[in-house]
Design a protein around this motif. Sequence first.
Motif, PDB file in Angstrom:
ATOM      1  N   ASN A 126      33.740  51.693  33.063  1.00 52.82           N
ATOM      2  CA  ASN A 126      32.955  51.608  32.280  1.00 52.82           C
ATOM      3  C   ASN A 126      32.259  50.742  31.520  1.00 52.82           C
ATOM      4  O   ASN A 126      31.111  51.028  30.266  1.00 52.82           O
ATOM      5  CB  ASN A 126      33.115  52.809  31.329  1.00 52.82           C
ATOM      6  CG  ASN A 126      33.403  54.677  31.413  1.00 52.82           C
ATOM      7  OD1 ASN A 126      32.496  54.794  32.249  1.00 52.82           O
ATOM      8  ND2 ASN A 126      33.944  55.428  30.661  1.00 52.82           N
ATOM      9  N   ASP A 127      32.587  49.712  31.893  1.00 56.23           N
ATOM     10  CA  ASP A 127      32.214  48.190  31.330  1.00 56.23           C
ATOM     11  C   ASP A 127      31.386  47.915  32.006  1.00 56.23           C
ATOM     12  O   ASP A 127      31.596  46.904  32.482  1.00 56.23           O
ATOM     13  CB  ASP A 127      33.658  47.619  30.755  1.00 56.23           C
ATOM     14  CG  ASP A 127      32.969  46.388  30.066  1.00 56.23           C
ATOM     15  OD1 ASP A 127      31.560  46.363  28.974  1.00 56.23           O
ATOM     16  OD2 ASP A 127      33.597  46.040  29.263  1.00 56.23           O
ATOM     17  N   HIS A 128      30.277  47.556  32.560  1.00 54.72           N
ATOM     18  CA  HIS A 128      29.370  47.414  33.236  1.00 54.72           C
ATOM     19  C   HIS A 128      29.287  45.949  32.842  1.00 54.72           C
ATOM     20  O   HIS A 128      28.586  44.491  33.411  1.00 54.72           O
ATOM     21  CB  HIS A 128      28.297  47.742  33.524  1.00 54.72           C
ATOM     22  CG  HIS A 128      27.221  47.987  32.481  1.00 54.72           C
ATOM     23  ND1 HIS A 128      27.148  48.869  31.296  1.00 54.72           N
ATOM     24  CD2 HIS A 128      26.484  46.944  32.535  1.00 54.72           C
ATOM     25  CE1 HIS A 128      26.311  48.857  31.246  1.00 54.72           C
ATOM     26  NE2 HIS A 128      25.849  47.613  30.646  1.00 54.72           N
ATOM     27  N   GLU A 129      29.039  45.341  31.336  1.00 53.14           N
ATOM     28  CA  GLU A 129      28.969  44.163  30.992  1.00 53.14           C
ATOM     29  C   GLU A 129      29.439  43.009  30.752  1.00 53.14           C
ATOM     30  O   GLU A 129      30.059  41.749  31.121  1.00 53.14           O
ATOM     31  CB  GLU A 129      28.516  43.928  29.037  1.00 53.14           C
ATOM     32  CG  GLU A 129      27.502  44.883  28.651  1.00 53.14           C
ATOM     33  CD  GLU A 129      27.099  45.257  27.248  1.00 53.14           C
ATOM     34  OE1 GLU A 129      27.943  44.673  26.796  1.00 53.14           O
ATOM     35  OE2 GLU A 129      25.512  45.197  27.226  1.00 53.14           O
ATOM     36  N   ARG A 130      31.427  43.685  31.062  1.00 57.89           N
ATOM     37  CA  ARG A 130      31.922  42.748  32.093  1.00 57.89           C
ATOM     38  C   ARG A 130      32.720  42.951  33.016  1.00 57.89           C
ATOM     39  O   ARG A 130      32.713  42.032  33.728  1.00 57.89           O
ATOM     40  CB  ARG A 130      33.950  42.946  30.897  1.00 57.89           C
ATOM     41  CG  ARG A 130      33.353  42.569  29.381  1.00 57.89           C
ATOM     42  CD  ARG A 130      34.473  42.359  29.400  1.00 57.89           C
ATOM     43  NE  ARG A 130      35.481  43.573  28.892  1.00 57.89           N
ATOM     44  CZ  ARG A 130      36.701  44.096  28.501  1.00 57.89           C
ATOM     45  NH1 ARG A 130      37.253  42.699  27.981  1.00 57.89           N
ATOM     46  NH2 ARG A 130      37.347  44.810  28.633  1.00 57.89           N
ATOM     47  N   PHE A 131      32.571  44.306  33.849  1.00 60.32           N
ATOM     48  CA  PHE A 131      32.500  44.257  35.075  1.00 60.32           C
ATOM     49  C   PHE A 131      32.115  45.218  36.088  1.00 60.32           C
ATOM     50  O   PHE A 131      31.382  46.349  36.143  1.00 60.32           O
ATOM     51  CB  PHE A 131      34.283  44.663  35.281  1.00 60.32           C
ATOM     52  CG  PHE A 131      34.857  44.821  34.845  1.00 60.32           C
ATOM     53  CD1 PHE A 131      36.358  44.054  34.831  1.00 60.32           C
ATOM     54  CD2 PHE A 131      35.304  44.983  33.552  1.00 60.32           C
ATOM     55  CE1 PHE A 131      37.120  43.382  34.517  1.00 60.32           C
ATOM     56  CE2 PHE A 131      36.609  44.588  33.113  1.00 60.32           C
ATOM     57  CZ  PHE A 131      37.299  43.705  32.745  1.00 60.32           C
ATOM     58  N   THR A 132      31.401  43.929  36.448  1.00 64.12           N
ATOM     59  CA  THR A 132      29.647  44.131  37.329  1.00 64.12           C
ATOM     60  C   THR A 132      30.177  45.025  38.191  1.00 64.12           C
ATOM     61  O   THR A 132      30.863  44.413  39.848  1.00 64.12           O
ATOM     62  CB  THR A 132      28.337  43.290  37.193  1.00 64.12           C
ATOM     63  OG1 THR A 132      27.931  43.529  37.428  1.00 64.12           O
ATOM     64  CG2 THR A 132      29.142  42.538  38.682  1.00 64.12           C
ATOM     65  N   THR A 133      29.328  45.516  38.983  1.00 62.76           N
ATOM     66  CA  THR A 133      28.437  46.752  40.739  1.00 62.76           C
ATOM     67  C   THR A 133      28.281  45.822  41.445  1.00 62.76           C
ATOM     68  O   THR A 133      28.080  46.204  42.345  1.00 62.76           O
ATOM     69  CB  THR A 133      28.583  47.782  40.466  1.00 62.76           C
ATOM     70  OG1 THR A 133      28.029  48.359  40.240  1.00 62.76           O
ATOM     71  CG2 THR A 133      30.008  48.625  39.610  1.00 62.76           C
ATOM     72  N   THR A 134      28.083  44.989  40.745  1.00 58.83           N
ATOM     73  CA  THR A 134      26.228  44.303  41.867  1.00 58.83           C
ATOM     74  C   THR A 134      26.442  43.374  42.831  1.00 58.83           C
ATOM     75  O   THR A 134      25.827  43.133  44.123  1.00 58.83           O
ATOM     76  CB  THR A 134      24.950  43.447  41.181  1.00 58.83           C
ATOM     77  OG1 THR A 134      26.088  42.807  39.965  1.00 58.83           O
ATOM     78  CG2 THR A 134      24.734  44.235  39.871  1.00 58.83           C
TER      79      THR A 134
ATOM     80  N   VAL B  32      33.674  39.831  37.627  1.00 55.22           N
ATOM     81  CA  VAL B  32      34.417  39.419  36.171  1.00 55.22           C
ATOM     82  C   VAL B  32      32.494  39.259  35.655  1.00 55.22           C
ATOM     83  O   VAL B  32      32.073  37.971  36.738  1.00 55.22           O
ATOM     84  CB  VAL B  32      35.558  39.153  35.879  1.00 55.22           C
ATOM     85  CG1 VAL B  32      35.642  38.366  34.873  1.00 55.22           C
ATOM     86  CG2 VAL B  32      36.689  39.482  36.291  1.00 55.22           C
ATOM     87  N   VAL B  33      32.713  38.968  34.563  1.00 60.12           N
ATOM     88  CA  VAL B  33      31.312  38.510  33.914  1.00 60.12           C
ATOM     89  C   VAL B  33      31.681  38.167  32.581  1.00 60.12           C
ATOM     90  O   VAL B  33      31.824  38.268  32.106  1.00 60.12           O
ATOM     91  CB  VAL B  33      29.934  40.032  34.070  1.00 60.12           C
ATOM     92  CG1 VAL B  33      28.225  39.225  32.883  1.00 60.12           C
ATOM     93  CG2 VAL B  33      29.406  40.719  35.175  1.00 60.12           C
ATOM     94  N   GLY B  34      31.589  36.934  32.801  1.00 58.53           N
ATOM     95  CA  GLY B  34      32.342  35.820  31.537  1.00 58.53           C
ATOM     96  C   GLY B  34      33.379  35.571  32.170  1.00 58.53           C
ATOM     97  O   GLY B  34      34.605  36.063  32.666  1.00 58.53           O
ATOM     98  N   ASP B  35      33.741  35.162  30.940  1.00 57.55           N
ATOM     99  CA  ASP B  35      35.630  35.374  30.304  1.00 57.55           C
ATOM    100  C   ASP B  35      36.596  36.221  30.204  1.00 57.55           C
ATOM    101  O   ASP B  35      35.619  36.748  29.355  1.00 57.55           O
ATOM    102  CB  ASP B  35      36.347  33.944  30.617  1.00 57.55           C
ATOM    103  CG  ASP B  35      35.958  32.783  31.369  1.00 57.55           C
ATOM    104  OD1 ASP B  35      35.384  32.801  32.411  1.00 57.55           O
ATOM    105  OD2 ASP B  35      36.212  31.512  30.833  1.00 57.55           O
TER     106      ASP B  35
ATOM    107  N   GLY C  79      33.358  35.706  37.761  1.00 57.58           N
ATOM    108  CA  GLY C  79      33.284  35.471  39.437  1.00 57.58           C
ATOM    109  C   GLY C  79      34.485  36.449  39.506  1.00 57.58           C
ATOM    110  O   GLY C  79      34.091  36.796  41.532  1.00 57.58           O
ATOM    111  N   ASP C  80      35.520  36.698  39.655  1.00 62.22           N
ATOM    112  CA  ASP C  80      36.549  37.029  39.967  1.00 62.22           C
ATOM    113  C   ASP C  80      36.305  38.538  40.582  1.00 62.22           C
ATOM    114  O   ASP C  80      35.920  38.567  39.592  1.00 62.22           O
ATOM    115  CB  ASP C  80      37.896  37.422  39.015  1.00 62.22           C
ATOM    116  CG  ASP C  80      37.908  35.495  38.501  1.00 62.22           C
ATOM    117  OD1 ASP C  80      37.938  34.593  38.777  1.00 62.22           O
ATOM    118  OD2 ASP C  80      39.784  35.488  37.756  1.00 62.22           O
TER     119      ASP C  80
END
Length: 392
Positions: free
Chosen positions: A57-65, A287-290, A301-302
């Motif tokens: 649910n958290d696309h700001e920290r975990f993106t699908t792109t 991952v977006v950011g740390d 990027g992880d």
Amino acid sequence: MTNIWPEPRFDYRDPDIRNNEDEYLARQRDVCPVIRSEDFGGFWALTKFADIAEAANDHERFTTTVGPTIPPYGRPYGSKPLTSDPPEHGVYRKLLQPFFSPAATAAMEPLVRTIVRERIAEFVGQGKGDLMAELGEPVPAQVMAVLLGLDRSRSQQISLMNKKTQRSSVGEDLRSAEEVQAEILRFLTEEIESRRAGPRDDLLSTIVHSEVDGEPVTDEIRYGMATMLIVAGTDTTVSGIVNTLFHVSRYGPDFRQALLDDPEKLDLFVNEALRFDAPVFGLARSVVGDVCLRDVEMKDGDRVLLLWGSGNHDAERFDDPDTFDPDRRPAANLTFGWGRHRCLGDKLAKLEIRVVVEEVLAAMPEFRRVTDDPPPLRMDLEHGPSALEVVW
């Protein structure tokens, strides 16, 4: 929290792990709920229901792109809406939604039943068969072919391309992955160009002639959306069908008749089969950011694998989760994902599974597996038997 890395190391292709999966993942949920793997360039894997749902649910920290699979399938284009975040995600999902609404799905039942009956008629007289090859693979491919507006005879190509995609990706065979994606592209080019010249009343025509903000979508988006449906819209249901038939085979004639007599009981059974053996064991985020999750530091990027199948066996979410309970009252599970990226075709998949069970029990009510040994398993992110040999 002190992280205890798994022994053996986490590799979802490892037969030793697959054959002891419930025990292996139960231990990890207790002692190391965020697993690290060095396979496929390295990734994290989330095992707990709450963590998986939060990340989904958290696309700001975990993106699908970046892509939904580990490893990637080698596609030269994304697969919207699957590979997009809000607000873009909602725009593209809305284009496809009408074809997967409850009303549209219900209208598909006569077609699905016809396809299943035709398939059964072709092999029922033999008294034996592999239900993966006879029903699991062809039924979803034929249904998706019709939904897209393709001739049903092209479903064999769809099944073969799906197999090649999975095989090349888990084998880390980049050349083969690129070859099969080129094959899919050639397959789609013919059909897309046909719809471009003459639209029809089908899903592929809708994709081809879609507009966003008054502008036609690009060819990259057209091909990506169509590819997503061909792959994600069929292979998941393949495993769902075979997993469910495997569980049916474990029960006697009275129980089987009760499934036919009571639609609610059958719905509960299908839901439990999907929870117990999630057809797609996991999908990826980046991952977006740390990000710090359970004291584990993840870097920008992880890659992170959300293990739907592990979350569905989390004792903090489900009572006695490693027991198959055919009468388990339904609770929201992770089988079709979670949140905004929940599978568009979940209702259609359940319809196909239910119809297959009904028609198999009507045509061969006493079918049984040829052996009591565990069935051979697929060794990729699709979760289920690679074959289901039965007699009747």
